[in-house]
Scaffold this motif. Sequence first.
Motif, mmCIF file in Angstrom:
data_model
loop_
_atom_site.group_PDB
_atom_site.id
_atom_site.type_symbol
_atom_site.label_atom_id
_atom_site.label_comp_id
_atom_site.label_asym_id
_atom_site.label_seq_id
_atom_site.Cartn_x
_atom_site.Cartn_y
_atom_site.Cartn_z
ATOM 1 N N PRO A 617 0.760 -1.194 -0.002
ATOM 2 C CA PRO A 617 0.009 -0.057 0.045
ATOM 3 C C PRO A 617 0.772 1.226 -0.003
ATOM 4 C CG PRO A 617 -0.785 -1.420 1.459
ATOM 5 C CD PRO A 617 0.521 -2.153 0.804
ATOM 6 N N GLY A 618 1.932 1.064 0.194
ATOM 7 C CA GLY A 618 2.735 2.214 0.316
ATOM 8 C C GLY A 618 3.645 2.657 -0.861
ATOM 9 N N PHE A 619 3.490 1.698 -1.927
ATOM 10 C CA PHE A 619 4.162 1.868 -3.262
ATOM 11 C C PHE A 619 3.942 3.013 -3.817
ATOM 12 C CE2 PHE A 619 4.326 1.494 -7.587
ATOM 13 C CZ PHE A 619 5.596 0.872 -8.044
ATOM 14 N N VAL A 620 5.313 3.571 -4.414
ATOM 15 C CA VAL A 620 5.172 4.932 -5.272
ATOM 16 C C VAL A 620 6.051 4.889 -6.513
ATOM 17 C CG1 VAL A 620 5.555 7.307 -5.383
ATOM 18 C CG2 VAL A 620 4.428 6.306 -3.273
ATOM 19 N N TYR A 621 5.691 4.768 -7.658
ATOM 20 C CA TYR A 621 6.368 4.725 -8.732
ATOM 21 C C TYR A 621 7.259 6.129 -9.098
ATOM 22 C CZ TYR A 621 7.689 4.176 -13.892
ATOM 23 O OH TYR A 621 8.276 4.279 -14.935
ATOM 24 N N ALA A 622 8.312 6.184 -8.772
ATOM 25 C CA ALA A 622 9.287 7.560 -8.844
ATOM 26 C C ALA A 622 10.268 7.115 -9.762
ATOM 27 C CB ALA A 622 9.528 7.843 -7.464
ATOM 28 N N TRP A 623 10.125 6.505 -10.969
ATOM 29 C CA TRP A 623 11.442 6.360 -11.904
ATOM 30 C C TRP A 623 11.428 7.720 -12.568
ATOM 31 C CZ3 TRP A 623 14.475 2.593 -11.504
ATOM 32 C CH2 TRP A 623 15.385 2.251 -12.390
ATOM 33 N N ARG A 624 12.681 7.817 -12.607
ATOM 34 C CA ARG A 624 13.261 9.458 -13.177
ATOM 35 C C ARG A 624 13.219 9.364 -14.529
ATOM 36 N NH1 ARG A 624 15.464 9.542 -8.093
ATOM 37 N NH2 ARG A 624 17.509 8.803 -8.412
ATOM 38 N N GLU A 625 13.447 8.234 -15.170
ATOM 39 C CA GLU A 625 13.512 8.137 -16.691
ATOM 40 C C GLU A 625 12.021 7.698 -17.078
ATOM 41 O OE1 GLU A 625 15.187 9.397 -18.606
ATOM 42 O OE2 GLU A 625 17.490 8.874 -18.591
ATOM 43 N N ALA A 626 11.127 7.914 -16.565
ATOM 44 C CA ALA A 626 9.626 7.503 -16.987
ATOM 45 C C ALA A 626 9.091 8.074 -18.255
ATOM 46 C CB ALA A 626 8.605 7.442 -15.664
ATOM 47 N N GLU A 627 9.937 9.192 -18.616
ATOM 48 C CA GLU A 627 9.559 9.875 -19.789
ATOM 49 C C GLU A 627 9.345 8.985 -20.978
ATOM 50 O OE1 GLU A 627 7.948 13.337 -21.748
ATOM 51 O OE2 GLU A 627 7.935 12.601 -19.738
ATOM 52 N N THR A 628 10.587 8.073 -20.838
ATOM 53 C CA THR A 628 10.712 6.968 -22.420
ATOM 54 C C THR A 628 9.422 6.261 -22.361
ATOM 55 O OG1 THR A 628 13.179 7.413 -21.722
ATOM 56 C CG2 THR A 628 12.284 5.490 -22.968
ATOM 57 N N PRO A 629 9.008 5.454 -21.227
ATOM 58 C CA PRO A 629 7.788 4.745 -21.571
ATOM 59 C C PRO A 629 6.591 5.514 -21.502
ATOM 60 C CG PRO A 629 8.464 4.513 -19.138
ATOM 61 C CD PRO A 629 9.508 5.004 -20.041
ATOM 62 N N LEU A 630 6.630 6.827 -21.098
ATOM 63 C CA LEU A 630 5.384 7.388 -21.266
ATOM 64 C C LEU A 630 5.154 8.025 -22.743
ATOM 65 C CD1 LEU A 630 3.155 9.191 -19.948
ATOM 66 C CD2 LEU A 630 4.654 10.915 -19.458
#
Length: 786
Positions: A617-630
């Motif tokens: 429940p405490g999970f946070v997606y904070a990948w700094r290169e998430a722009e690539t899959p986005l």
Amino acid sequence: MKFKHILYLAGFGILALATYAGTRLEKAAASLPAAGGESVLPGLTRPATVEFDRLGIPRVTAANREDAMRVLGYLHARDRLFQMDLMRRKGAGRLAEIFGEQARAHDRAQRIYAFGRAAAAIVAALPESQRRALDAYVAGVNARMAEQTVLPPEMLVLGYTPEPWGADDSLLVGLNMFQTLNGHPDEERMLSVMAETLPPEVLAFLTPDVDAYTTVLAGGNGSRRPERPVPAAALAELLSETRHLTLGAAVDADPLPAGSNNWAVAGTRTRDGRAIVANDMHLNLGVPNIWYRAELRYGEAVMSGVTLPGLPLLVAGSNGRIAWGFTNVDADVLDLVKLEMHAFEPDRYRTPEGWATLDTRTETLRVKDGADETLVLKSSRWGPVMAEPLLGVPVALRWTALEVQGVDLGLLDMDGAGDLDSAMAVMNRAGSPPQNVVLADRAGHIAWTLTGRFPLRRGFDGSVSRRWSDGAAWDGFVPPERLPRVVDPAQGYLATANNRTLGRDYPYVIGHNYSNSYRAYRIGERLKQAQALTETELFGLQLDTRSEFFEFYRDLVLALTANADDPALIEAHRAAKAWDGRMEADSRGIALLVRYRRNLARTIFSRLLARCNQADPGFVYAWREAETPLRALISSRLPGTVPDRSGSWDAFLRGVLEQSVDELKNEFGAAALQDLAWGRVNRVAVRHPFSKNLPLASALLDMPAVDGAGCGGHCIRVLTPHQGASERLVVSPGHHDDGVLHMPAGQSGHPLSPHYRDQQDAWASGRPLPFEPGPAVETLRLRPAP
């Protein structure tokens, strides 16, 4: 609870002192130090002088390193004692002793790390030369505390007297900075949960270390986490599970860790053959500023730049022969070790040699005006046992900051570095938080390398948590001589901005979750086009707000709204067309593009990662290169991958755009979004920690709020309401007169000092101040005890 929130909740302020206790206001004024005069500083080997310029910046002249550090300790305590005390208390988990109940949760969590024990062990292991400098610094701090008859105003308000300073306290300050820069176990938790719950192809797709602007310096062009095709079938299956959910996983669409820009330009690119270093370090903004400017002259050394109150170091600057600056590496220097606990003996855990017993210690957490608390803390052979299990399994923390050989004061030896080879040797050996270092020498040469300790892992890469009972381990650290170096590249410049700088040919894994490369790319593009550069031009580059990064979203909005008849979409079209490509305070349209990107990332990834949220429940997606899959998802628009029930990517994208328009209009009351200036959204207030609960104190304690020009990481000039350049430095060794250095607020932490805010306007408006202290307006003479 974040540290700044703890301070905000304290509910005290200097203005309250003025309003309700006039006699104490007199004391607050009496606590202002005299700038000049004479004083005895016990332990000095010879008399020393401190010349203060019009901004209160000191030029220290002393006989040797130890005397200079003794004077620096004296000055830090004179101008920043409350700040220093907070930093040691924060690191040790002792804030509740002065702030009460609201700091209890912070202290309870911080005690797990046992920074006090680590600091003591590190001090005991320091080389003799470092220990002498540290002891002299500590003595200088205590000498100033002993002669100060009236405490700093914050201490008067809170009603406490600080304890004498110790060598361990300086290391606590250093460990506190280490934790800010490289102490983030949440990243390994995130990847571990994703690896446990997602198909492998989805994990790989969502966690690349490349982007459209990737810029590496060494190790080839290959990547350890390359861009992957959209795994349409696997994503469709995940979405089929989650489209009915009201909420999915939490997504941090703009993970902005402590970061920085730095670059070095060789003599082949400058007006007269000098090499120049530029550095702006991005940290949380507050009053007083984290850095303290100083020039230290002793023996043949002339050290100018920024220091950190609490430590006897020049952090960034120049020694007249070498100039240097830092950016954070985003390195992976910690591991969460899964503990295999005995089924019937609660404190027994498995090791490669068999069962062992957790060490247990008991500490008292003292709380002002509240009940003290007894803490029972446990540790394993690998490090402290964390409070929160990972996917139901207890984990221990192995972290370079807690290693006796992981931290030291090796940066002291930059005072003797005379060329690039000797400077890089100092940096490679120093036990500091992992940093990219750019350097320049007097002969026009430049270099890049790393500083800090990087673990040598046996049998794993450190990206996800695993058991070590099978023999997995750290085999020390990457040898200093094996850390990467680049000297005098053909292009004549080197730049880093928390991006990935190493390709897969470099034999050691340094990190996984790097920042987007746009800033480094933009710096390189600007430098590539320039010749005959000067310090003035490089300072101007630090203020650059051009952001090609958001052109993708501008073009997306224009395409989606080209023939729109919906009023919100027509307004979005006009706003996107109004954008000038920059993030200046008066730029129009960019507020919508920033909000649209954020909402797209949150909505798209939230659905895809719902399994992670269900597992943790405490999970946070904070990948700094998430722009690539986005961008890959938006550009491909593959069937079955639409995040909502519409079944149409275009309908989904327009829906999020309409949501973004409505949000901005409701928040800012804009009649038309094309007229909403970016600075109104990016409003920056550099605040004292006491002022939030006492708004009337703001005029006295805070810096004036400004409409901020800059961004959250997608332009060179990083500036958000809470984070930005804690200093801007541009200097060529041997040419200090032409250098630039400024920072927010001022030298003094005392609200009644003339130097509390006298550098703020230059920092906020982007106006350069001289690198070195100016002519003396006051002189303090310090002499040894009789």
